[in-house]
Design a protein around this motif. Structure first.
Motif, PDB file in Angstrom:
ATOM      1  N   THR A 203       0.944  -1.268   0.114  1.00  0.00           N
ATOM      2  CA  THR A 203       0.073   0.154  -0.238  1.00  0.00           C
ATOM      3  C   THR A 203       0.753   1.254   0.076  1.00  0.00           C
ATOM      4  O   THR A 203       1.772   1.678   0.949  1.00  0.00           O
ATOM      5  N   ILE A 204       0.512   2.286  -0.629  1.00  0.00           N
ATOM      6  CA  ILE A 204       1.483   3.343  -0.601  1.00  0.00           C
ATOM      7  C   ILE A 204       0.535   4.113  -1.179  1.00  0.00           C
ATOM      8  O   ILE A 204      -0.532   4.292  -1.756  1.00  0.00           O
ATOM      9  N   TYR A 205       1.110   5.565  -0.099  1.00  0.00           N
ATOM     10  CA  TYR A 205       0.347   6.696  -0.017  1.00  0.00           C
ATOM     11  C   TYR A 205       0.976   7.959  -0.342  1.00  0.00           C
ATOM     12  O   TYR A 205       1.447   7.973   0.260  1.00  0.00           O
ATOM     13  N   GLU A 206       0.436   9.454   0.180  1.00  0.00           N
ATOM     14  CA  GLU A 206       1.478  10.315  -0.462  1.00  0.00           C
ATOM     15  C   GLU A 206       0.497  10.878  -0.268  1.00  0.00           C
ATOM     16  O   GLU A 206      -1.173  11.385  -0.091  1.00  0.00           O
ATOM     17  N   ASN A 207       1.451  12.031   0.629  1.00  0.00           N
ATOM     18  CA  ASN A 207       0.648  12.999   1.177  1.00  0.00           C
ATOM     19  C   ASN A 207       0.123  14.740   0.500  1.00  0.00           C
ATOM     20  O   ASN A 207       1.129  14.465  -0.704  1.00  0.00           O
ATOM     21  N   THR A 208      -0.646  14.972   0.911  1.00  0.00           N
ATOM     22  CA  THR A 208      -0.821  16.204   0.313  1.00  0.00           C
ATOM     23  C   THR A 208      -0.416  17.592   1.162  1.00  0.00           C
ATOM     24  O   THR A 208      -0.879  18.851   0.767  1.00  0.00           O
ATOM     25  N   THR A 209       0.117  17.850   2.391  1.00  0.00           N
ATOM     26  CA  THR A 209       0.708  18.472   3.132  1.00  0.00           C
ATOM     27  C   THR A 209       2.421  18.741   2.589  1.00  0.00           C
ATOM     28  O   THR A 209       2.762  18.299   2.498  1.00  0.00           O
ATOM     29  N   GLY A 210       2.548  20.561   3.260  1.00  0.00           N
ATOM     30  CA  GLY A 210       3.729  20.534   3.048  1.00  0.00           C
ATOM     31  C   GLY A 210       4.044  21.353   1.991  1.00  0.00           C
ATOM     32  O   GLY A 210       3.290  21.629   1.062  1.00  0.00           O
ATOM     33  N   ASN A 211       5.250  21.721   2.330  1.00  0.00           N
ATOM     34  CA  ASN A 211       5.443  22.825   1.312  1.00  0.00           C
ATOM     35  C   ASN A 211       7.678  23.037   1.333  1.00  0.00           C
ATOM     36  O   ASN A 211       8.189  22.764   2.457  1.00  0.00           O
ATOM     37  N   ALA A 212       7.869  23.649   0.344  1.00  0.00           N
ATOM     38  CA  ALA A 212       9.455  24.027   0.456  1.00  0.00           C
ATOM     39  C   ALA A 212      10.154  24.489   1.706  1.00  0.00           C
ATOM     40  O   ALA A 212      11.705  24.992   1.675  1.00  0.00           O
ATOM     41  N   ASP A 253       2.716  24.707   5.860  1.00  0.00           N
ATOM     42  CA  ASP A 253       1.552  25.808   5.655  1.00  0.00           C
ATOM     43  C   ASP A 253       0.669  26.986   6.232  1.00  0.00           C
ATOM     44  O   ASP A 253       0.341  27.286   5.272  1.00  0.00           O
ATOM     45  N   ILE A 254       0.277  26.711   6.977  1.00  0.00           N
ATOM     46  CA  ILE A 254       0.053  27.821   8.470  1.00  0.00           C
ATOM     47  C   ILE A 254       0.952  28.289   8.569  1.00  0.00           C
ATOM     48  O   ILE A 254       0.702  29.219   8.554  1.00  0.00           O
ATOM     49  N   ALA A 255       2.293  27.721   8.397  1.00  0.00           N
ATOM     50  CA  ALA A 255       2.900  29.318   9.117  1.00  0.00           C
ATOM     51  C   ALA A 255       3.295  29.684   8.011  1.00  0.00           C
ATOM     52  O   ALA A 255       4.154  31.406   7.932  1.00  0.00           O
ATOM     53  N   LEU A 256       3.691  29.253   6.499  1.00  0.00           N
ATOM     54  CA  LEU A 256       3.835  30.312   5.665  1.00  0.00           C
ATOM     55  C   LEU A 256       3.479  31.708   5.406  1.00  0.00           C
ATOM     56  O   LEU A 256       4.238  32.550   5.342  1.00  0.00           O
ATOM     57  N   PRO A 257       2.123  31.995   5.263  1.00  0.00           N
ATOM     58  CA  PRO A 257       2.014  33.328   5.005  1.00  0.00           C
ATOM     59  C   PRO A 257       2.951  34.882   6.022  1.00  0.00           C
ATOM     60  O   PRO A 257       2.858  35.737   5.469  1.00  0.00           O
ATOM     61  N   GLU A 258       3.272  34.071   7.457  1.00  0.00           N
ATOM     62  CA  GLU A 258       4.261  34.971   8.191  1.00  0.00           C
ATOM     63  C   GLU A 258       5.402  34.493   7.629  1.00  0.00           C
ATOM     64  O   GLU A 258       6.126  35.758   8.305  1.00  0.00           O
ATOM     65  N   THR A 259       5.584  33.146   7.645  1.00  0.00           N
ATOM     66  CA  THR A 259       7.270  33.283   7.870  1.00  0.00           C
ATOM     67  C   THR A 259       7.790  33.212   6.292  1.00  0.00           C
ATOM     68  O   THR A 259       9.437  33.918   5.649  1.00  0.00           O
ATOM     69  N   GLY A 260       7.288  33.164   5.369  1.00  0.00           N
ATOM     70  CA  GLY A 260       7.683  33.428   3.474  1.00  0.00           C
ATOM     71  C   GLY A 260       8.372  31.490   3.228  1.00  0.00           C
ATOM     72  O   GLY A 260       8.728  30.677   4.881  1.00  0.00           O
ATOM     73  N   TYR A 261       9.223  31.224   2.919  1.00  0.00           N
ATOM     74  CA  TYR A 261       9.776  30.261   2.544  1.00  0.00           C
ATOM     75  C   TYR A 261      11.039  30.303   3.398  1.00  0.00           C
ATOM     76  O   TYR A 261      11.717  29.206   3.724  1.00  0.00           O
ATOM     77  N   GLN A 262      11.582  31.602   3.211  1.00  0.00           N
ATOM     78  CA  GLN A 262      13.679  31.198   4.426  1.00  0.00           C
ATOM     79  C   GLN A 262      13.485  31.403   5.478  1.00  0.00           C
ATOM     80  O   GLN A 262      13.959  30.676   5.777  1.00  0.00           O
ATOM     81  N   SER A 263      12.391  32.164   5.423  1.00  0.00           N
ATOM     82  CA  SER A 263      12.720  32.614   7.368  1.00  0.00           C
ATOM     83  C   SER A 263      11.916  31.187   8.049  1.00  0.00           C
ATOM     84  O   SER A 263      11.981  31.610   9.908  1.00  0.00           O
ATOM     85  N   PHE A 264      11.148  31.002   7.688  1.00  0.00           N
ATOM     86  CA  PHE A 264      11.079  29.420   8.236  1.00  0.00           C
ATOM     87  C   PHE A 264      11.584  28.259   8.559  1.00  0.00           C
ATOM     88  O   PHE A 264      13.117  27.782   8.205  1.00  0.00           O
ATOM     89  N   CYS A 269       7.809  24.406  13.368  1.00  0.00           N
ATOM     90  CA  CYS A 269       7.082  23.349  12.987  1.00  0.00           C
ATOM     91  C   CYS A 269       6.452  23.479  13.709  1.00  0.00           C
ATOM     92  O   CYS A 269       5.047  22.709  13.910  1.00  0.00           O
ATOM     93  N   ILE A 270       6.968  23.337  15.104  1.00  0.00           N
ATOM     94  CA  ILE A 270       6.960  22.967  16.562  1.00  0.00           C
ATOM     95  C   ILE A 270       5.858  24.016  17.002  1.00  0.00           C
ATOM     96  O   ILE A 270       4.828  23.866  17.456  1.00  0.00           O
ATOM     97  N   ALA A 271       5.948  25.238  16.824  1.00  0.00           N
ATOM     98  CA  ALA A 271       5.068  26.168  17.056  1.00  0.00           C
ATOM     99  C   ALA A 271       3.496  26.649  16.693  1.00  0.00           C
ATOM    100  O   ALA A 271       2.457  26.899  16.744  1.00  0.00           O
TER     101      ALA A 271
END
Ligand SMILES: NC(=O)C1=CN([C@@H]2O[C@H](COP(=O)(O)OP(=O)(O)OC[C@H]3O[C@@H](n4cnc5c(N)ncnc54)[C@H](OP(=O)(O)O)[C@@H]3O)[C@@H](O)[C@H]2O)[C@@H](O)CC1
Ligand SMILES: Nc1ncnc2c1ncn2[C@@H]1O[C@H](COP(=O)(O)OP(=O)(O)O)[C@@H](O)[C@H]1O
Ligand SMILES: [Mg+2]
Length: 282
Positions: A203-212, A253-264, A269-271
């Protein structure tokens, strides 16, 4: 082509167990995280904090002596046990039975740590998550794989996976080799990447959340803590892997609008684990 099952919110809600209002820390699960070495205590510190923030009632950490004060200061909610050796783990000893163990982040690959891991896997019966140097050492000692509890969860990134299964010549070949490895050793394989796939036998599952934004040091260590936490909270291994990977991606995905990609960073993640959980209830 084999079917691939998407890990989306409706799939998660079938598996997610909301908290019992009458619970207490004694029944919320006790997880043990084992790892760290001189200069890499941060990895196990991140994993242990993520483990707590994912809902485990009690979290203990086993580190070399150089990690003792660091963990006690960085994560005061965590209980700390230490090895006799200062810089790396040489003999894993603890006097309680955890509900789940996560091993490997920041652990290093000293030859004495190989011996410690060998002794540990030969006697351990507790549900297990193995990451980073735990996987690197096992890939050099594949005969030890027979000692692992069934459905032990492996969380390799691309390089760690290659060390375990060898090189592949296409994505399809990589998936077939990982399926064969999972079946041969009765393991759950979390193939981290963009996206992350989870393989449980055929069985193979593919996640749909997360980003760079997740492409930063320590986010894999956080994932290990999250999956170990869910395993300690009595989720079946496949559900712990699926829910852990989904929530982990959601934090970015939740943090991205506040951190942008680079400063995450991994601490972001933990927060955001709390907001990720809350979004399941919306
Ligand atoms: N703060 C701390 O204490 C931290 C401690 N940490 C700890 O450090 C230890 C070593 O772990 P590690 O993963 O950095 O080393 P390693 O296994 O050699 O892999 C590195 C090489 O693998 C590759 N590669 C990786 N990902 C890939 C991908 N997605 N896609 C493709 N390739 C990918 C890439 O290889 P390249 O492409 O350069 O050939 C890269 O150079 C371990 O104990 C860990 O827990 C870290 O967690 C960080 C925070
Ligand atoms: N571009 C990306 N898109 C989505 N997820 C990513 C991306 N890059 C990395 N990740 C995720 O970040 C985590 C990195 O784990 P790992 O390489 O073990 O990091 P570390 O060892 O530094 O903690 C994995 O969960 C991986 O899926
Ligand atoms: Mg890693």
């Amino acid at each position: 082509m084999r079917p691939i099952l998407p890990i989306n919110k409706s799939e998660i809600l079938k598996r997610y167990k909301p908290i019992n209002p009458n619970t207490h820390k004694g029944i919320q699960g006790h997880a043990l995280l084992i790892g760290g070495s001189y200069g890499k205590i941060g990895a196990i510190s991140l994993a242990s904090k993520a483990c707590l923030k994912t809902g485990c009632g009690l979290v203990s950490v086993f580190v070399p002596r150089c990690g003792y004060k660091i963990i006690q200061t960085a994560v005061p909610e965590v209980m700390v046990l230490n090895d006799v050796s200062v810089k790396y783990i040489t003999r894993i000893v603890f006097d309680f039975v955890p509900n789940a163990i996560g091993i490997g982040p920041g652990m290093g690959q000293d030859i004495e740590t190989h011996t410690a891991l060998h002794r540990f896997v030969k006697t351990n019966k507790v549900p297990l998550v193995i990451d980073a140097d735990g996987l690197n050492i096992l890939s050099q000692n594949k005969q030890w794989l027979t000692f692992l509890p069934e459905k032990t969860i492996f969380t390799p990134h691309q390089k760690e996976l290659e060390r375990l299964i060898g090189q592949w010549d296409s994505i399809a070949d990589k998936i077939e080799k990982t399926i064969a490895f999972s079946k041969q050793n009765n393991l759950i394989m979390v193939m981290k990447g963009a996206p992350t796939f989870i393989i449980d036998g055929d069985t193979i599952y593919e996640n749909t959340t997360g980003n760079a934004a997740l492409a930063t040091a320590g986010t894999g260590d956080v994932l290990t803590g999250m999956i170990t936490s869910l395993l300690a909270q009595s989720y079946d291994p496949i559900d712990a892997a699926i829910l852990g990977v989904y929530l982990h991606g959601l934090t970015a995905d939740i943090a991205l609008p506040e951190t942008g990609y680079q400063s995450f960073i991994a601490s972001d993640c933990i927060a955001n684990i709390g907001k990720a959980y809350l979004s399941l209830e919306k």
